[in-house]
Design an enzyme around this catalytic site. Structure first.
Site, PDB file in Angstrom:
ATOM      1  N   SER A  40      43.601  40.602  33.928  1.00 60.77           N
ATOM      2  CA  SER A  40      44.847  40.242  33.236  1.00 60.77           C
ATOM      3  C   SER A  40      44.928  40.770  31.818  1.00 60.77           C
ATOM      4  CB  SER A  40      44.995  38.711  33.203  1.00 60.77           C
ATOM      5  OG  SER A  40      43.837  38.112  32.650  1.00 60.77           O
ATOM      6  N   ASP A 335      47.980  31.363  26.067  1.00 62.76           N
ATOM      7  CA  ASP A 335      47.756  30.295  27.029  1.00 62.76           C
ATOM      8  C   ASP A 335      46.271  29.939  26.973  1.00 62.76           C
ATOM      9  OD1 ASP A 335      46.380  32.157  28.576  1.00 62.76           O
ATOM     10  OD2 ASP A 335      47.984  32.425  30.042  1.00 62.76           O
ATOM     11  N   HIS A 338      44.323  33.499  27.616  1.00 63.43           N
ATOM     12  CA  HIS A 338      44.716  34.818  27.133  1.00 63.43           C
ATOM     13  C   HIS A 338      45.161  34.835  25.676  1.00 63.43           C
ATOM     14  CE1 HIS A 338      45.403  34.752  31.562  1.00 63.43           C
ATOM     15  NE2 HIS A 338      44.722  35.887  31.465  1.00 63.43           N
TER      16      HIS A 338
END
Length: 361
Positions: A40, A335, A338
């Site tokens: 990600s 978040d 991340h």
């Protein structure tokens, strides 16, 4: 102008030009494309087009991108890879390979094959249903065929040779399979599990080399124990730090140990292949410095994320109905796992300063 003035002016001009020639300059590599592989941290929207819960294609993800588009990036805005391609003058954002709007022309300057939730361990991929590394490599082969069809085989080889290949993967393996759901912890010691991951990573690097890659940069692990998700889980496990929001030290020690092994691996691979750069890029220390010295970077909040409570929200749990901080640029984390766009920019700037100069032939 009399003859003496003319002679003086000529000598002055020559001296000035010579002095310019002797001023030291920082050489920069002629990178013509960027291809990114991993999780990600570099996924710019591939997971939007596969069946997985690991998706960032909804608000408030992307709220600080142009037009506030939830592109699939797991951040409030840009990723480090976006800043890198912009600094190289290639394009403003690194697109996702599975984006339906991607053109063959887009491929010529690079693309991301990354998939949020993926890892080097098959068990990680089975859990997340993300694109595993072998699938990402197959997509690269497919992309290379499209490039060859567009510009011819000779120019395609030149694009690949001059391209930058970025790999960022491994955090999900440690979080999902060793710490939070300790499936692998029942089978392996931490040392042996790290060795397993690095064997698989070595295979990925060798595959890229075999495809013509000559500039390969591999990101190390971040301080996993300081990710808000891990801090939260660590605070509910009986210990001296129970109910306290502090970094989980043993997870950070594990990250450092892994990174030491990774540096040994990249050095060995570079020594084995002439005229090839296989470089390690440090993520751990920049992230720790942002966490330990936030005000030096303009941050105010470190171990709590911007989205929702900032404790556990990620992916589907970070959504439009959650309250969020008013200024994400003051937060290290967007978040619970991340970084924010602001933190990614710090990482990209350090990369440009400390890694790019070493990619010069």
């Amino acid at each position: 102008m009399d003859s003496r003035k003319a002679i003086f002016f000529t000598i002055f001009l020559i001296s000035f030009l010579v002095s310019l020639a002797t001023i030291p300059t920082t050489a920069t590599p002629n990178i013509t494309a960027v291809f990114a592989f991993g999780d990600s941290t570099i996924d710019s929207g591939n997971n939007n087009n596969i069946t997985t819960i690991f998706r960032g294609d909804h608000q408030p993800y992307g709220q600080d991108l142009p037009d506030h588009v939830s592109s699939g990036r797991f951040s409030n805005g840009k990723l480090a890879t976006d800043y890198i391609v912009a600094s190289l003058g290639l394009k403003q954002l690194l697109p996702a390979y599975l984006d339906p709007s991607l053109t063959d022309n887009d491929l010529l300057t690079g693309v991301s094959f990354g998939s949020a939730g993926t890892g080097l361990d098959r068990e990680t991929v089975a859990l997340s249903r993300a694109l595993d590394m072998q699938t990402q490599l197959k997509y690269f082969e497919e992309a290379l065929q499209r490039i060859e069809k567009k510009v011819g085989a000779a120019k395609a080889r030149k694009i690949v040779k001059n391209a930058l290949f970025l790999i960022s993967v491994g955090s999900n393996d440690m979080m999902f399979n060793f710490y939070d759901i300790p499936v692998r912890a029942m089978e392996f010691t931490i040392d042996n599990y790290q060795n397993l991951l690095l064997q698989k990573l070595e295979s990925v690097i060798k595959s890229l080399y075999g495809a013509g890659a000559r500039r390969i940069v591999v990101a190390g692990l971040p301080p996993i124990g300081c990710l808000p998700m891990q801090v939260t889980l660590g605070s509910i496990i009986p210990s001296f730090h129970m109910l306290q929001r502090v970094c989980v030290n043993h997870q950070n020690f594990d990250s450092q140990a892994y990174n030491d092994k990774l540096q040994t691996l990249t050095s060995r691979l570079q020594a084995q292949h002439n005229r090839t750069k296989v470089l390690y890029v440090d993520i751990y220390n920049p992230m720790m410095d942002m966490i330990m010295n936030p005000h030096q970077y303009g941050f105010e909040q470190t171990l709590q994320a911007c989205c929702g409570t900032g404790l556990v929200e990620m992916g589907p749990l970070c959504n439009a109905i959650d309250l969020k901080c008013t200024d994400a640029s003051k937060y290290v984390f967007w978040d619970a796992v991340h970084p924010t766009q602001a933190a990614y920019q710090v990482i990209a700037d350090l990369y440009s300063q400390n890694v790019l100069p070493h990619l010069v032939d």
